[in-house]
Design an enzyme around this catalytic site. Structure first.
Site, PDB file in Angstrom:
ATOM      1  N   GLU A 250       0.569  -5.331   5.093  1.00 61.85           N
ATOM      2  CA  GLU A 250      -0.526  -6.177   5.590  1.00 61.85           C
ATOM      3  C   GLU A 250      -0.178  -7.413   5.124  1.00 61.85           C
ATOM      4  O   GLU A 250      -0.761  -8.412   5.644  1.00 61.85           O
ATOM      5  CB  GLU A 250      -1.795  -5.438   5.262  1.00 61.85           C
TER       6      GLU A 250
ATOM      7  N   LYS B  57      -8.234  -1.266   0.002  1.00 64.69           N
ATOM      8  CA  LYS B  57      -7.988  -2.532   0.779  1.00 64.69           C
ATOM      9  C   LYS B  57      -9.107  -3.242   0.588  1.00 64.69           C
ATOM     10  O   LYS B  57      -9.816  -3.554  -0.235  1.00 64.69           O
ATOM     11  CB  LYS B  57      -7.580  -2.279   2.468  1.00 64.69           C
TER      12      LYS B  57
ATOM     13  N   ASN C 159      -5.497   3.104  -1.959  1.00 67.93           N
ATOM     14  CA  ASN C 159      -5.711   1.774  -1.691  1.00 67.93           C
ATOM     15  C   ASN C 159      -7.007   1.426  -0.860  1.00 67.93           C
ATOM     16  O   ASN C 159      -7.092   1.589   0.572  1.00 67.93           O
ATOM     17  CB  ASN C 159      -4.544   1.253  -0.869  1.00 67.93           C
TER      18      ASN C 159
END
Ligand code: PEP
Length: 255
Positions: free
Chosen positions: A100, A11, A9
């Site tokens: 998140e 992000k 990931n």
């Protein structure tokens, strides 16, 4: 046998050039050692999704994932990206419910259930994240929290749909903190998740579902985490931003 999976990931990291460079480095690393026993999934930011998907097409055992998608199919939702748009890039997976997104974007289980439905309707496989925060863990409420997340966001699915889901257990207190769940904590929670899935969907589905661990998992600690009986790989944040580290994490999955 359950699928072993490692998801990177990225992000909100990497510009167009940087992301393409990282994809090229990953391709180079895996052209010499394929780690065929592991499904490797890269989740770049939206703007990189199509180009990374295109690059990885040539590499066996690689897929891409979006980090999110909208819960409605299409329409006047400025700035959002639909599941159909994600699928149109050649991407087959989507991360849903990352802590998140829950924390900074107010995504709750009800909304996440809708995202799961929309993803499945567009033939995307959800990589569904669940996890307790530190206050909940310290109050010994972690099992309850996980159960609520499963129940409210996933357990409405019929068996045929649930069997497509990948679960990622990510204790929030371990994400990006350098603190990893102990082997005992990780195995204990993965076993609990599998047993709750067993109660709801039966042994065939519960023994086939891949449950990944996420939270400060890296080249140093991945091997012992992945050796746990109910840990089927990892969802990797920070360590997926380097081709060398990502490769080492993938290679930590036992054959
Ligand atoms: C994540 O964001 O899913 C994650 C596990 O991050 P990190 O590996 O950096 O803790």
């Amino acid at each position: 046998m359950r699928k072993k999976i490692v998801v990177g990931n990225w992000k909100m990291n990497k510009t167009l050039d940087e992301g393409q460079l990282l994809a090229d480095e990953i391709i180079k690393a895996f052209s010499v050692q394929t780690a065929d026993h592991v499904l490797k999934i890269i989740a770049p930011p939206f703007i990189l999704l199509a180009s990374v998907a295109d690059k990885l097409k040539s590499l066996s055992g690689f897929e891409t994932a979006a980090q999110n998608c909208h819960h409605i199919s299409s329409g006047a939702y400025t700035g959002e990206v639909s599941a159909a748009m994600v699928a149109s890039t050649g991407t087959n997976y989507v991360i849903i419910g990352h802590s998140e997104r829950r924390l900074y974007f107010g995504e709750n289980n009800n909304l996440l259930a809708q995202k799961v439905n929309t993803a499945l309707a567009n033939k995307l496989t959800p990589i569904f994240c669940i996890g307790e925060n530190l206050t909940e863990r310290n109050a010994n409420q972690h099992l309850e929290v996980i159960m609520k997340q499963l129940k409210e966001a996933l357990f409405h699915l019929p068996s045929a749909d649930f069997s497509k889901i990948i679960i990622a257990y990510e204790p929030v207190w371990a994400i990006g903190t350098g603190v990893t769940a102990s082997i005992h904590q990780a195995q204990g929670m993965h076993n609990y998740i599998r047993s709750e899935i067993n109660k709801k969907y039966g042994i065939e589905i519960s023994s086939a579902v891949s449950i990944l661990y996420g939270g400060s998992c890296n080249a140093k600690n991945a091997k012992e985490l992945f050796a746990c009986m109910d840990v089927d790989g990892g969802l990797i944040g920070g360590a997926s931003l380097s081709a060398v580290d990502f490769t080492a994490v993938v290679n930590s999955v036992a054959e």
